[in-house]
Design a protein around this motif. Sequence first.
Motif, PDB file in Angstrom:
ATOM      1  N   LEU A   1      46.696  20.782  54.461  1.00  0.00           N
ATOM      2  CA  LEU A   1      47.453  21.305  55.342  1.00  0.00           C
ATOM      3  C   LEU A   1      47.586  20.473  56.594  1.00  0.00           C
ATOM      4  CD1 LEU A   1      49.102  24.119  56.297  1.00  0.00           C
ATOM      5  CD2 LEU A   1      46.782  24.541  57.374  1.00  0.00           C
TER       6      LEU A   1
ATOM      7  N   LEU B   1      51.239  19.036  57.828  1.00  0.00           N
ATOM      8  CA  LEU B   1      51.536  19.282  59.578  1.00  0.00           C
ATOM      9  C   LEU B   1      51.997  18.122  60.109  1.00  0.00           C
ATOM     10  CD1 LEU B   1      49.459  22.552  60.269  1.00  0.00           C
ATOM     11  CD2 LEU B   1      51.905  22.590  59.827  1.00  0.00           C
ATOM     12  N   ARG B   2      50.880  17.031  60.044  1.00  0.00           N
ATOM     13  CA  ARG B   2      51.179  15.758  60.590  1.00  0.00           C
ATOM     14  C   ARG B   2      52.544  15.165  60.235  1.00  0.00           C
ATOM     15  NH1 ARG B   2      50.352  10.599  60.158  1.00  0.00           N
ATOM     16  NH2 ARG B   2      49.934  10.805  58.040  1.00  0.00           N
TER      17      ARG B   2
ATOM     18  N   SER C   1      55.421  17.168  61.447  1.00  0.00           N
ATOM     19  CA  SER C   1      55.647  16.831  62.773  1.00  0.00           C
ATOM     20  C   SER C   1      56.391  15.805  63.109  1.00  0.00           C
ATOM     21  CB  SER C   1      54.413  17.048  63.408  1.00  0.00           C
ATOM     22  OG  SER C   1      54.022  15.679  63.342  1.00  0.00           O
TER      23      SER C   1
ATOM     24  N   THR D   1      46.058  23.065  63.073  1.00  0.00           N
ATOM     25  CA  THR D   1      45.613  23.209  61.578  1.00  0.00           C
ATOM     26  C   THR D   1      44.531  24.338  61.545  1.00  0.00           C
ATOM     27  OG1 THR D   1      45.949  20.916  61.645  1.00  0.00           O
ATOM     28  CG2 THR D   1      44.837  21.773  59.619  1.00  0.00           C
TER      29      THR D   1
ATOM     30  N   CYS E   1      45.876  27.913  61.894  1.00  0.00           N
ATOM     31  CA  CYS E   1      46.909  28.349  60.906  1.00  0.00           C
ATOM     32  C   CYS E   1      45.948  28.892  59.814  1.00  0.00           C
ATOM     33  CB  CYS E   1      47.729  27.249  60.016  1.00  0.00           C
ATOM     34  SG  CYS E   1      48.951  26.641  60.949  1.00  0.00           S
TER      35      CYS E   1
ATOM     36  N   THR F   1      48.670  21.184  69.372  1.00  0.00           N
ATOM     37  CA  THR F   1      48.666  20.263  68.726  1.00  0.00           C
ATOM     38  C   THR F   1      47.308  19.377  69.164  1.00  0.00           C
ATOM     39  OG1 THR F   1      50.151  18.947  69.767  1.00  0.00           O
ATOM     40  CG2 THR F   1      51.115  20.058  67.970  1.00  0.00           C
TER      41      THR F   1
END
Lengths: 539, 282
Positions: A359, A363-364, A367, A388, A391, A482
């Motif tokens: 995850l 996500l990184r 983004s 992260t 979530c 973030t």
Amino acid sequence: MPPESSTTPAVDSTVRSFRIQKERTRILGLTWDECIQGFFGGNAFVAVIVLGLITFFLFREGSSFFTQNRDNLTIYRQAGLEYVDFGRQQEKDHAALSRYLSDLRLRTLRHYTDQEGLPAKEAQARLAEFDRFADRFSSASKPLRSLLSDLGDVAVDIKARHQNNLNFAEKRRQLLAAGKTAEAAEVELVPIDYAGEVAAITATLPDFAEASATFAKTLEDLIATPPALPAPELTERLTRFQALTRDYLAGFPATLEAMKAWDPARPVPLAQSFTAFVFGRQWLTASFWQDWYGVMPLIAGSLLVSLIALALAVPLGVGAAVYVNQLASPTEQRLIKPSIEFISAIPSVVLGFFGIAVLGEFLRVASGWSFLAWVPGFPFAERLNALTAGCLLGLIAVPTIFTLAEDAINNVPRAFKEASYALGASRLQTIIRIIVPASLSGIVSAILLGLGRVIGETMVVLLCAGNRIAIPDFTAGLGVVTQPVHTMTGIIAQEMGEVEPGAIHYRALFVVGLLLFFIALLLNFFAQKIVRKYKVSIG
Amino acid sequence: METSSPASAAPVTRSLATPSKASEGRDGAPEPTLIDIRALDFYYGAKQALFDINLAIPDRRVTAFIGPSGCGKSTLLRCLNRMNDLIDGTAVKRGEVKIRDVDIYGPSVDPIELRKRVGMVFQKSNPFPKSIYENIIYGLRIQGVKSKTKLDEVVERSLRGAALWDEVKDRLHESGLGLSGGQQQRLCIARTIAVEPEVILMDEPCSALDPIATAKVEELIHELKKQFTIIIVTHSMQQAARCSDRTAFFYMGKLIEFDETHNIFMNPKNPQTEAYVSGRFG
């Protein structure tokens, strides 16, 4: 002899006797029934006793933190660290301004290379004037810095000797306790003349004032003649920099006043030890200078992560509960309910591992996608951050919220639903206007219990939240999600293994634990209260 | 309108005076049929609950469905506003139900629109956990009516229509659950007439009420039939005799007899009906 026994036969008299006495087996004076009752009762009360013991030990271990922290703050003052920190703060602010300049340099360089298409060498050459300006700006604090560094050495030395004395005292106490009086007498405490030694530090005030004045003059002269910059946008930033520097300089007299008024002998009240913990903005341990136990960054981290988790889990959990209870076909129900409930069976360390490996990385990368650039905080470089962790925590909270919310919805009498349909309402209208309002308190308590589950969760945040102990920068708006954070649960798990029992750090962790305990207690209390009220209102 | 104590006796007297010809009302004028049920077979899953029902329910009269438990009278009632649709596995396998000559099981019929025209009052009073006011205007709210004056007007008219206005006018914004059982049931009736349906179905509306509250509801039924067609399912034969113009007797999912109420009670043609109304079984 009674007359009847002589007239009636013996057999008849035994039949008619009314025998209700019975000898019962007794164990330790208790009958068998009472033993069984005692066994069940004992089991039931174990929970109450354990809760009591936990509370008691948390208090016992944590309570002396506040006195220890007061000692910690007292020596900070007595040794003159507090005094030197006035100057150090000035120096830190200056360093921040210097960083602003280097950021501006980077922007200007980019302007030259990207906008004007100059080769790197040429661009560097054009920056020469700016560089001279920046160098003079940052080196202006040199005299001040060396003075503060000397003062700091003195203060740290006093504190170190104080610490030694504490260690000696502890050693002596242990020897005495072991009955070794002679050896105990040999352990000598070196007396410290706090007032006298700190006076040597405060005596340098005129020097500091002078250095500070020179420093201020240098900066004033410098910002009066700023270097020219090639774009209006950059010049605007430079103007902003000038304003910031002027504000900074305007704060100098106040600092001097504070240093003049400073008194090393002023006692630290216990309340300050408390406020330093609750509102402290720094959690800094094993520092050569001064340890700070401020829980704010941890509370902020825990809250941020929990809010992200709830923002995901509430719509998912409540939505799924409404769907499964009101709209789903039996087949869908058979599929969805066990699936959601199974999520709660996944060990959180596995989820955390998934968070790091999949995850977080996803996500990184996501983004960085250009079509997601509008999302606040995107793109980000930290794979492990509040988002992260949030979530995954959301995923953990979904089963709790789903199960309890579904129960609440299921408890809405069927008659309400029928009445609504009979008045010509559609399914959606019935759900929104009747079912959800009637079960709202149950849903709210489900959310509260979900929040309790999330705040107490440790493994996932320890693995995925990034563990940076700092209050997240809320000025970034929603982009704050973030940033890496540390949490109350995470810090206990991370640091408890390496602290010395009984030390102030150890106590501080217990107080954090106590705080968590009370948050959980409060959330549960309110959840139960709301549920009770809701049961009454439905009748 | 009769006052409350003789209310129980008066309707019976009146229905006894009604001519027995099925096609004529009590004034001798022909009674138009509102709901026409033809050859209806209804199933709960594989189990057949209604067998070949044929029934013509007249407009603006009170029709009572009687019969022992499990005879299908409530099922038939729920067929009339398609409430059975909410139960999985139910189906009308044969026949049709026409209201004003429209087949309510036709493909283009929206059950939601149907239920706005065919309201229902349930056995156990079921006001929403909202204020009295909100309970009344629920039906209008979901239709999107916003005008405050219109809503106020409907609330007063409906509560007056349900003979509840004087009792609750000072506490319209208190919870409907705070009323007594009889008041709650009249609130449910008021809520139903607020959407101005043509038909009101009542599923044993008085079975949870005490005799005084029952009398009030029955009185109300007499008033309401001036405006609405009422179909009432009841276990109480006295109630059927007191308030209905026509009575249908069901047994084992079949319609046994349907006639003027006084004929059913005084002069039943079918021996089963006679046995039931005279209390020999059921």
